[in-house]
Design a protein around this motif. Structure first.
Motif, PDB file in Angstrom:
ATOM      1  N   ASP A 170      -7.738   7.148   0.489  1.00 18.85           N
ATOM      2  CA  ASP A 170      -8.809   6.462   1.240  1.00 18.85           C
ATOM      3  C   ASP A 170      -8.863   4.982   0.882  1.00 18.85           C
ATOM      4  O   ASP A 170      -9.061   4.130   1.759  1.00 18.85           O
ATOM      5  CB  ASP A 170     -10.159   7.113   0.946  1.00 18.85           C
ATOM      6  CG  ASP A 170     -10.234   8.537   1.470  1.00 18.85           C
ATOM      7  OD1 ASP A 170      -9.434   8.877   2.358  1.00 18.85           O
ATOM      8  OD2 ASP A 170     -11.083   9.304   0.980  1.00 18.85           O
ATOM      9  N   PHE A 171      -8.685   4.683  -0.385  1.00 14.89           N
ATOM     10  CA  PHE A 171      -8.719   3.299  -0.834  1.00 14.89           C
ATOM     11  C   PHE A 171      -7.597   2.489  -0.191  1.00 14.89           C
ATOM     12  O   PHE A 171      -7.809   1.370   0.301  1.00 14.89           O
ATOM     13  CB  PHE A 171      -8.618   3.255  -2.358  1.00 14.89           C
ATOM     14  CG  PHE A 171      -8.247   1.921  -2.919  1.00 14.89           C
ATOM     15  CD1 PHE A 171      -9.091   0.834  -2.794  1.00 14.89           C
ATOM     16  CD2 PHE A 171      -7.033   1.741  -3.581  1.00 14.89           C
ATOM     17  CE1 PHE A 171      -8.735  -0.418  -3.313  1.00 14.89           C
ATOM     18  CE2 PHE A 171      -6.680   0.513  -4.094  1.00 14.89           C
ATOM     19  CZ  PHE A 171      -7.533  -0.565  -3.960  1.00 14.89           C
ATOM     20  N   ASN A 221      -7.363  -3.329  -9.135  1.00 16.29           N
ATOM     21  CA  ASN A 221      -7.846  -1.979  -8.805  1.00 16.29           C
ATOM     22  C   ASN A 221      -6.713  -0.964  -8.858  1.00 16.29           C
ATOM     23  O   ASN A 221      -6.907   0.178  -9.313  1.00 16.29           O
ATOM     24  CB  ASN A 221      -8.483  -1.972  -7.423  1.00 16.29           C
ATOM     25  CG  ASN A 221      -9.828  -2.668  -7.402  1.00 16.29           C
ATOM     26  OD1 ASN A 221     -10.560  -2.649  -8.400  1.00 16.29           O
ATOM     27  ND2 ASN A 221     -10.179  -3.273  -6.279  1.00 16.29           N
ATOM     28  N   GLY A 262      -9.120   9.955  -3.126  1.00 17.29           N
ATOM     29  CA  GLY A 262      -9.753   8.646  -3.204  1.00 17.29           C
ATOM     30  C   GLY A 262      -8.735   7.520  -3.129  1.00 17.29           C
ATOM     31  O   GLY A 262      -8.988   6.472  -2.505  1.00 17.29           O
ATOM     32  N   TYR A 279      -8.278   2.106   3.542  1.00 14.95           N
ATOM     33  CA  TYR A 279      -9.313   1.090   3.748  1.00 14.95           C
ATOM     34  C   TYR A 279      -8.742  -0.321   3.544  1.00 14.95           C
ATOM     35  O   TYR A 279      -9.036  -1.239   4.313  1.00 14.95           O
ATOM     36  CB  TYR A 279     -10.464   1.346   2.781  1.00 14.95           C
ATOM     37  CG  TYR A 279     -11.546   0.296   2.838  1.00 14.95           C
ATOM     38  CD1 TYR A 279     -12.456   0.265   3.883  1.00 14.95           C
ATOM     39  CD2 TYR A 279     -11.642  -0.679   1.838  1.00 14.95           C
ATOM     40  CE1 TYR A 279     -13.448  -0.711   3.943  1.00 14.95           C
ATOM     41  CE2 TYR A 279     -12.632  -1.653   1.882  1.00 14.95           C
ATOM     42  CZ  TYR A 279     -13.526  -1.661   2.931  1.00 14.95           C
ATOM     43  OH  TYR A 279     -14.493  -2.623   2.984  1.00 14.95           O
ATOM     44  N   SER A 280      -7.909  -0.447   2.531  1.00 15.25           N
ATOM     45  CA  SER A 280      -7.285  -1.757   2.285  1.00 15.25           C
ATOM     46  C   SER A 280      -6.400  -2.167   3.461  1.00 15.25           C
ATOM     47  O   SER A 280      -6.406  -3.339   3.888  1.00 15.25           O
ATOM     48  CB  SER A 280      -6.467  -1.714   0.994  1.00 15.25           C
ATOM     49  OG  SER A 280      -7.299  -1.430  -0.110  1.00 15.25           O
ATOM     50  N   SER A 312       0.833  -1.204   0.000  1.00 15.43           N
ATOM     51  CA  SER A 312       0.000   0.000   0.000  1.00 15.43           C
ATOM     52  C   SER A 312       0.864   1.249   0.000  1.00 15.43           C
ATOM     53  O   SER A 312       0.563   2.234  -0.692  1.00 15.43           O
ATOM     54  CB  SER A 312      -0.918  -0.004   1.223  1.00 15.43           C
ATOM     55  OG  SER A 312      -1.806  -1.096   1.188  1.00 15.43           O
ATOM     56  N   PRO A 347     -13.375   0.950  -6.625  1.00 11.53           N
ATOM     57  CA  PRO A 347     -13.771   0.740  -5.216  1.00 11.53           C
ATOM     58  C   PRO A 347     -14.664   1.864  -4.718  1.00 11.53           C
ATOM     59  O   PRO A 347     -14.709   2.959  -5.281  1.00 11.53           O
ATOM     60  CB  PRO A 347     -12.432   0.699  -4.471  1.00 11.53           C
ATOM     61  CG  PRO A 347     -11.435   0.289  -5.501  1.00 11.53           C
ATOM     62  CD  PRO A 347     -11.905   0.887  -6.798  1.00 11.53           C
ATOM     63  N   SER A 348     -15.365   1.589  -3.638  1.00 11.24           N
ATOM     64  CA  SER A 348     -16.352   2.542  -3.129  1.00 11.24           C
ATOM     65  C   SER A 348     -15.709   3.824  -2.627  1.00 11.24           C
ATOM     66  O   SER A 348     -16.398   4.849  -2.509  1.00 11.24           O
ATOM     67  CB  SER A 348     -17.152   1.903  -1.990  1.00 11.24           C
ATOM     68  OG  SER A 348     -16.293   1.508  -0.936  1.00 11.24           O
ATOM     69  N   GLN A 349     -14.415   3.797  -2.349  1.00  8.85           N
ATOM     70  CA  GLN A 349     -13.755   5.003  -1.870  1.00  8.85           C
ATOM     71  C   GLN A 349     -13.680   6.082  -2.950  1.00  8.85           C
ATOM     72  O   GLN A 349     -13.397   7.245  -2.648  1.00  8.85           O
ATOM     73  CB  GLN A 349     -12.339   4.680  -1.370  1.00  8.85           C
ATOM     74  CG  GLN A 349     -12.282   3.885  -0.083  1.00  8.85           C
ATOM     75  CD  GLN A 349     -12.688   2.451  -0.265  1.00  8.85           C
ATOM     76  OE1 GLN A 349     -12.489   1.877  -1.344  1.00  8.85           O
ATOM     77  NE2 GLN A 349     -13.271   1.849   0.754  1.00  8.85           N
TER      78      GLN A 349
END
Length: 1690
Positions: A1616-1617, A1438, A1613, A1620-1621, A1031, A1504-1506
């Motif tokens: 955030d993605f 992604n 985004g 979140y991961s 990440s 992704p939703s982010q």
């Protein structure tokens, strides 16, 4: 407490709940016992608590309060007692220090609690000094928590959890990020511990006893919970509303809470300590008044803030306190005037009782005495009870006297007891009243058992938690008092009743465990005897046997810890080990210890403590425990086996029945009332005193016994009364004086008034012929048989004085008893009792059993060869039987001679009156005997001696036979020189399987699984770390791509504004045409250029950092590329130099920085020379638009390609890690499964060993279990009844001669038949069969059944010889008989072979199950890894989509800018802008279209939703009105009006339309320019044309920030993605760890335990085979010492 709770009826939750409650109550009781609080200390803590709470009523947030210097002084004084003030003004460091101190206190108290729990559970005796101090510290903590610690500790935790950057206490703390998560975690843990402590101490740390010296003792009330709630709400409000925005609401709620507290205080009973109660009331009134003044000031004083409120606060405090105290006094007076039956609330009754008790304790005060007299008169007026039920009349009489006596005080409390009794008639199920009644009975009336009764009733009326704890605590206090009194008393100091009863209960459990184990052994051997034994059942039984043997061993160890010298325990366990478990060495050692103790006790009997001798561990005393609880008084809860020896009852006959069952009826009818009277008054003359009484046995005869009664000082099951019942042995000094030492005493109970006989001892029947059936059931109304019929002088009133003093010599006449009373009652002359008939055949049965044992042993072969011994045994049996018949006839004659006159001397042992019944216990003995009886008695020893001599002859013959057999065995042992070695190996093997070490297989499995689990955790942690690093790399790549594209985005703007500045200088760009003046235009352009240059510098440094990071991870070395940059010389000549990109770009930054300081005129220059402005302008425009732009594009593409390629590297690395994990799982399964297979294989091998054991040996092992049960476990009385019912001896006297003759003939035939079989077996042995070891062993065994049949035949049969058989039978009959026997034998051998083969060939059918279990276990983790791989692939996909879209989004403003800027350059320079022969304007226009197509194509994929926020904004920007969106970024501020006016509202249609319009406008502009003469005027016209230049410039002004804003949102985004991961990965790792440990604890550990149990079962089953059997059979011995079994065990 009232009843013994059946454990197995409780659910698991109920058992857990009861354990938690017991532990909690026990801890709280110890804390209250060790509390260190005095009234002064408690008042001091209340004062500090008042200061803390008062601060929140005048908190600085309440800015509407009065302002005065005195208030500020007062606040400053209060602030020093407030942690809240320290936190608010000390900042974040002080907050964290206080929070960590609070957390440390919670952890310290938790550790202290663990230590206390461990010490309390491990030390049941007097607590140590260390434990006492620990309890005092924890108790003090609870006291402080209930007073002054709640606010500071809660405030520190809540301020840390609810972090707010605007709050003063959070200033400088990065909320909910970084290290703050650690602070929050610790604060939450500390808060949970704190709230648990608050709840615990708030609910349970209370004392309800009115007589308690604890200062905070009080009746039940909810005020403490309300106070704690207020102390939690106050810091919570101040923390959340630190600005005081809702101060008015806060002060209103605070006043409402204090008002609720006062109302609750008014309705609740007061504290028992009146000074403490007054202090608390004043505190609560002051707090209420201060908050009420605040409410009035907030809502009514609407003018300017003044200090009038402070005046009212100070003035009203004493007044409002006085008013509230008057209300409390008025309430008490009203309650005293109310009759008890008129109360409507239970709490009012409690207030009334408490106030009355306070008046009684202070009755020396005149006012209290006057009030008491008034209450007494009111009660007397309303009391309708008789004087024996209420003492009010006696108190009225006592009040006429002035002196105060203890009896008068007691009567006052008896009056309170009567009042509570009236209240309970109205509220019968009120726990608090029953609890109060219990306190009064114990503390004031000194009646502990009545107090316990009330506690039992309270417990049954569903008490709340505080009441339950008070029951537990008060019961423990009473128990401690009973123990102390028991130790203080002088009687029986050597006898600890509690220990004796506890030992007795554990001994009963011990016997039950042994019985269960023996029963399982018996079932095991019987199952082996089946024709088709069930293998699974055998294994199950083997496992249960191992468990029961272990549990029995644990029971034995616990009993040994309590008492090492209990002979019965040693004997039972020693024989259990020796006969059942086959542990001869340990069993013999224990039996020798028991024998030694028994001999030592007998030798040292006179020197021992007499009390311990009578009631100690080895006394033959019946211990009966019965209940004293109010609902089952007298019910026997436990009794030992001595009840059978003394009274003939079995335990099952007595347990659950009333104890009066073992009493004579006349006493049994009164016994329950005796117990009730004792429990009502706690007054008894028999408790702790040993006395003589008559118990009644199962046959209704009286048994003289001694009895000592003790109350068990253990109230776990309520009141338990223990009786030590001991029969009076012959020669005892209890009943004999020195002159009567040789006399035999007899007892009889009579009713003097009715002359009825109510009970007799058995000696009255055996000596005088009076049966119990004749007197049983007699009463005052039955005159059939009375004492007057046999001894009338005993009830003569003239003789009573002699009976009660020196004794009465009189006559007892039973000569007419048989004729007048016994006819038809089973006592006629011709009858002989069944007992006597049994005695006739008892010797024959003994001989038969003896011979059966001989036949069942290894002596069978010699008995078959020694036929003469059998004939001798039969003759001996006949002789013994004949002797016994003669003896029975002699006894019958003696029995008939009992009925005559006897001269006796009688005494009154005891005399009792029950109503109109006068009961006497008469004891008497004979004072003279006739010569005939003396002669008969002298003959009895001679007859007994003759019988003993006969038995000795039999035993001597048996011993001789045994010696012969031993001699033959000794000779046979000489043939084998390796016997001793084999025996040693077998003993070593037995010792090996008896070791309590952990099995090797289990150790291997544990280590393997630990290794697997550690490996999986390491792999998972590696995956987690790899994901986190991944990440970080993705974020790094996104930043690098974003920055690298932003660089030439900014470079385009730098070039554009540099051109504008040059055109403004040479007047090509006319400011007036664009709404500026020349000066403002110059300033605007230079300001933008300055901002862009600074931004470019920052971006360049960031890109350099990103490139360094990228190159650090690249495998090969990266060479810095050089570019050919152009310089303009002073002469006007252009010169090209090779330069690296970074140096060239920094030169552009330097040149552009110089241009922003240049004047407009300097751009024109001179004709001959070129100045610095022109040089810089040339360098920026020439290199910035072409070489360096292209270099920046290449670098950006290189970033994109590198990080995109890294995705493939991630996949490869991840697949490698997953492969390692799956490989390790598969290899581990391949290691574990064979080990488990080996365990199951060994189990089956052990099971096969039992197939080698012959049936006869198994029968003997089963018989040993049965014999053990009969000898040690079965109730002797029940065993005798079974013999009476099932094993009645034959009656030869009534058999016809024909039957007897036939039986004799059959016996002769069987004897001779047995001889033939013995000869045949002898021949087989001489031939030396060489078959398998199993067959040799089976055929070599004697037919013990046949021997048993011949020996146990009728003792009346005559001797027979083989010749007699030959003469009476034909040869055909003999052959037919032999053939039948042969067939029968072959059939039995075939059945045994089948059984053995099934056991030998038993296989493990669990392999498939084991494989499936391990595969499922492995597949679960493999599935986890596969799932992880899929998630990784989804993540990387992604990431690739994110990279692609980021590139397209970053190129978007670049393409449109360069399209526009190259258009301007083509117009200004009047040249097509070429690069590598490509028109850069058209090239970027194509790139614009291609990029837009790729951009929208990428959006068709799922993100992704982010990115939802970004996507929605992208849609809004692209298709909707751009000007309605706020896209302010950097130094750009959205101007919605200006945006809407651009090109007639073109931007209102969205970015997509704007992009197309810009592209078309650039084409139009070029077309327009090319259609002109291209003169300077045309240039000025084109540049300043509103249609083209101004339009494009204005469009770019809004389009470029909008694109940058969207890219920036996309970058958010991405962050955030990735966050979140990371969170998902951390959560997944945590869940994985939890599931792994759960699987280890709940799956693998039970499985391993089950496997370990199987191994222990295997070792236990090996122990079941005795050593002598192993040694006897070579094949079995070889399996033990030389086969795989030994290897497996090792």
């Amino acid at each position: 407490m009232n009843n013994r709770r059946v454990f197995y009826d409780e659910s698991i939750w109920e058992r857990f709940e009861n354990r938690i409650k017991t532990w909690t109550y026990g801890l709280t009781h110890e804390l209250l016992q060790n509390q260190v609080c005095s009234p002064f200390l408690f008042k001091f803590l209340i004062l500090i608590e008042l200061i803390q709470l008062l601060y929140y009523s005048i908190h600085p947030n309440l800015d509407f309060l009065f302002k005065t210097v005195w208030l500020e002084y007062f606040r400053n004084a209060l602030q020093y007692f407030q942690v809240n003030y320290i936190i608010f003004n000390g900042g974040v460091n002080v907050l964290l220090i206080v929070m960590y101190i609070s957390f440390g206190v919670q952890i310290l108290m938790l550790l202290l609690l663990v230590i206390i729990t461990f010490k309390l559970t491990s030390n049941k005796r007097k607590p140590s000094t260390f434990l006492t101090y620990c309890l005092k510290i924890f108790s003090l903590y609870g006291l402080l928590l209930n007073t002054i610690l709640t606010i500071p500790i809660f405030n520190s935790f809540i301020a840390t959890i609810f972090c707010n950057s605007d709050a003063p206490f959070s200033d400088g703390l990065e909320c909910y990020a970084g290290l703050h998560f650690l602070h929050i975690s610790l604060a939450i843990i500390g808060l949970i511990l704190f709230l648990i402590n608050v709840l615990y101490f708030g609910l349970l740390y209370a004392e309800l006893n009115p007589s308690s010296p604890i200062p905070f003792a009080s009746p039940q009330s909810k005020t403490q919970l309300v106070r704690q709630l207020i102390k939690i709400i106050l810091p919570l409000y101040v923390t959340l509303d630190f600005n005081g925005e809702i101060a008015e609401v806060y002060i209103s709620l605070l006043a409402a809470f204090y008002l609720l507290l006062l109302v609750q205080r008014y309705r609740s009973p007061p504290y028992y300590n009146k000074s403490v109660y007054g202090f608390i009331v004043v505190q609560e009134v002051l707090l209420f008044w201060a908050s009420l003044v605040g409410v009035i000031t907030a809502f009514l004083d609407l003018g300017a803030v003044d200090d009038i409120g402070l005046f009212y606060m100070i003035l009203g405090m004493p007044l409002i306190s006085l008013v509230y105290f008057q209300l409390l006094t008025f309430r008490q007076q009203q309650l005293l005037k109310t009759p008890i039956k008129s109360f409507k609330k239970e709490t009012d009754i409690e207030i009334y009782i408490n106030h009355l008790m306070d008046l009684i304790e202070n009755r020396e005060i005149l006012q209290s005495r006057i009030i008491l007299e008034g209450v007494l008169k009111l009660h007397l007026k309303n009391c309708g009870k008789p004087s024996e039920n209420c003492v009010c009349q006696q108190l009225v009489a006592d009040n006429l006297k002035d002196e105060e006596t203890p009896q008068k005080l007691k009567r006052w409390y008896q009056l309170i007891k009567s009042i509570i009794s009236d209240a309970l008639d109205r509220y019968p199920k009120c726990p608090r009243l029953h609890l109060l009644n219990s306190y009064i009975h114990h503390e004031k009336l000194k009646n502990k058992f009545k107090a316990l009764f009330e506690l039992m009733i309270t417990e049954e009326n569903k008490p709340n938690l505080q009441e339950e704890f008070s029951i537990y605590r008060y019961k423990n206090l009473i128990e401690e008092e009973m123990i102390e009194n028991d130790m203080r008393t002088s009687e029986n100091k050597g006898v600890d009743v509690n220990i004796i009863v506890v030992f007795q209960n554990k001994f009963v459990n011990f016997l039950s465990s042994i019985e269960k184990s023996v029963t399982l052994h018996m079932e095991f051997w019987r199952e082996l005897l089946e024709e088709n034994p069930d293998i699974q059942k055998l294994q199950s039984l083997g496992s249960k046997i191992t468990n029961t043997v272990e549990s029995t061993s644990d029971f034995y160890k616990k009993l040994q810890e309590m008492n090492q010298n209990h002979i019965k325990c040693l004997q039972v366990y020693g024989n259990f080990l020796k006969d059942i478990v086959n542990d001869d060495v340990e069993g013999q050692r224990i039996l020798e210890k028991a024998e030694y103790i028994q001999k030592s006790t007998a030798v040292n009997k006179l020197g021992l403590d007499q009390e311990r001798q009578k009631y100690g561990e080895n006394a033959n005393t019946c211990i009966i425990t019965c209940s004293g609880n109010y609902n089952n008084i007298g019910v026997v809860t436990n009794v030992n086996n001595e009840i059978t020896r003394i009274l003939g009852f079995s335990k099952s006959d007595i347990i659950g029945q009333n104890v009066n069952r073992i009493m004579p009826k006349v006493y049994a009818d009164q016994h329950d009332q005796f117990m009730k009277n004792y429990l009502e008054t706690s007054d008894s003359k028999v408790i702790g005193q040993e006395r003589i009484l008559l118990a009644q046995n199962k046959n209704n005869y009286l048994v003289p016994c001694t009895l000592m009664i003790k109350v068990l000082p253990n109230l776990d099951e309520g009141i338990q009364i223990v009786g030590f019942l001991k029969d009076i042995e012959p020669g005892s000094s209890y009943l004999r004086s020195e002159q009567e030492i040789d006399q035999e005493w007899h007892f009889i109970i009579i009713n003097v008034n009715s002359q009825a006989i109510l009970g007799i001892t058995q000696s009255c029947y055996t000596r005088y012929g009076i049966p119990a059936s004749l007197v049983y059931g007699n009463s005052t109304n039955t005159n059939e048989f009375t004492i007057d019929a046999i001894a009338p002088e005993l009830v003569d009133i003239k003789n009573q004085d002699d009976l009660k003093s020196q004794g009465l010599v009189t006559t007892i006449d039973t000569s007419q008893l048989q004729q007048n009373f016994l006819l038809g009652r089973g006592e006629s002359d011709d009858e002989m009792s069944l007992e006597e008939e049994e005695n006739i055949y008892e010797p024959a049965q003994q001989v038969s059993q003896m011979q059966s044992k001989i036949g069942d042993s290894n002596l069978g072969q010699m008995l078959n060869q020694n036929h003469q011994y059998k004939e001798t045994a039969v003759d001996l049996s006949q002789q013994v039987q004949n002797s016994k018949i003669e003896e029975a006839k002699s006894k019958k004659l003696q029995k008939q001679q009992r009925y005559k006159k006897y001269k006796i001397k009688a005494f009154v042992q005891d005399e009792t009156e029950f109503g109109d019944q006068k009961i006497q216990i008469i004891r008497f003995y004979e004072v003279d005997e006739n010569e005939e009886i003396k002669q008969q008695r002298s003959m009895e020893p001679a007859a007994e001696e003759a019988q003993q001599n006969q038995m000795k002859t039999v035993m001597k013959d048996e011993q001789q036979v045994q010696e012969d057999v031993n001699a033959s065995e000794g000779e046979s042992n000489l043939s084998g020189g390796s016997v001793n070695d084999d025996m040693r190996q077998l003993k070593d093997f037995k010792a090996l399987i008896s070791e309590k070490t952990e099995p090797k297989y289990i150790r291997i499995l544990k280590r393997t699984v630990w290794f697997i689990m550690l490996l999986l955790i390491v792999l998972s942690a590696l995956i987690l770390g790899y994901r986190m690093s991944q990440s970080s790399d993705v974020q790094e790549g996104a930043d690098a791509i974003y920055l690298s594209y932003m660089r030439h985005n900014i470079m385009a703007d730098v070039n554009f504004y540099t051109r504008l500045l040059q055109m403004l200088g040479n007047s090509t760009y006319i400011a007036d045409k664009h709404g500026y003046t020349t000066t403002t235009a110059d300033t605007f352009i230079k300001a933008n250029l300055s901002y862009l240059v600074d931004t470019l510098k920052v971006v360049q440094f960031d890109v350099i950092k990103a490139r360094i990071k990228m190159e650090a991870r690249m495998t090969g070395s990266s060479n810095l590329e050089t570019y050919q940059v152009k310089f303009l010389l002073t002469s006007g000549e252009e010169k090209t130099y090779d330069n690296i990109f970074n140096d060239a770009l920094f030169q552009i930054i330097t040149s552009a920085s110089s241009l922003r300081n240049s004047s407009a005129a300097s751009f024109n220059g001179s004709v001959t020379t070129v100045d610095n402005t022109q040089k810089n302008f040339f360098y920026v425009m020439t290199n910035g638009l072409f070489v360096l732009r292209k270099g920046s594009e290449n670098i950006a593409q290189r970033f994109f390609d590198f990080y995109s390629e890294e995705i493939n590297d991630y996949q490869v690395t991840f697949f490698v890690i997953m492969g390692v994990g799956i490989f390790c799982l598969v290899v581990s399964a391949m290691i574990l499964i064979p080990i488990v297979f080996q365990v199951h294989k060994t189990n089956n091998m052990v099971m096969s060993l039992f197939g080698i054991i012959p049936i006869q040996e198994i029968k003997e092992l089963a018989a040993k279990c049965e014999n053990y049960m009969q000898e040690f476990l079965e109730d002797k009385n029940e065993k005798k009844e079974m013999v009476d019912k099932e094993d009645k001896p034959p009656q030869p006297s009534v058999q016809p001669p024909e039957v007897e003759k036939t039986q004799n003939k059959d016996v002769f035939e069987m004897n001779n038949e047995e001889e033939d079989r013995s000869d045949k077996k002898k021949t087989q042995q001489q031939n030396g069969s060489n078959g398998s070891g199993q067959n040799v062993l089976q055929t070599g065994q004697p037919n013990s059944n046949a021997i048993h049949t011949s020996i146990t035949a009728k003792p009346t049969e005559n001797k027979a010889t083989p010749s007699a058989f030959t003469q009476g039978a034909t040869k055909n009959d003999q052959k037919q008989q032999q053939q039948q026997e042969q067939d029968k034998k072959e059939n039995e051998e075939e059945i045994e072979n089948l059984r053995s083969q099934k056991l030998l060939n038993s296989k493990d059918n669990n392999k498939s199950v084991v494989i499936v279990q391990f595969l499922i276990f492995a597949l679960i983790f493999i599935a986890y890894f596969i799932l992880d791989i899929n998630l990784e692939l989804i993540f990387l996909d992604n990431v690739q989509k994110v990279y692609d879209h980021l590139q397209y989004s970053s190129k978007r403003p670049i393409s449109i800018k360069y399209n526009v800027y190259f258009t301007f350059e083509e117009v200004v320079t009047n040249k097509t802008q070429l690069e590598d022969s490509l028109d850069m304007r058209t090239e970027f226009q194509s790139k614009l279209y291609d990029n837009e197509r790729n951009l929208f194509q990428s959006l068709t994929q799922s993100f992704p939703s982010q990115f939802d926020s970004y996507l929605s904004k992208f849609q809004a920007f692209t298709y909707n009105n751009l000007c309605t969106n706020d896209f302010s970024i950097n130094n750009f501020v959205t101007d919605q009006t200006g945006c809407a006016n651009v090109d007639s509202g073109l931007l209102t249609s969205g970015l997509k339309t704007a992009f197309v319009s810009v592209a078309l406008s650039t084409n139009d502009m070029i077309s327009y320019w090319k259609n002109t003469e291209r003169t300077r005027i045309d240039l000025i016209s084109t540049i300043n044309n509103q249609t083209y230049h101004n339009k494009l410039h204005r469009l770019l002004y809004y389009i470029s920030p909008a694109c940058d804003y969207l890219t920036d949102q996309f970058m958010s985004g991405i962050t955030d993605f990735l966050s979140y991961s990371d969170s998902i990965e951390q959560m997944k790792f945590s869940v994985y760890l939890v599931l792994m440990f759960a699987a280890f604890i709940f799956c693998w550990t039970p499985y391993l335990n089950n496997l370990s149990k199987q191994i222990w079962r295997t070792k236990g089953m090996l122990n079941m085979i005795p050593m002598d059997i192993i040694q006897k059979y070579p094949n079995l011995k070889q399996q033990f010492i030389g086969g795989e079994i030994l290897q497996a065990v090792k």
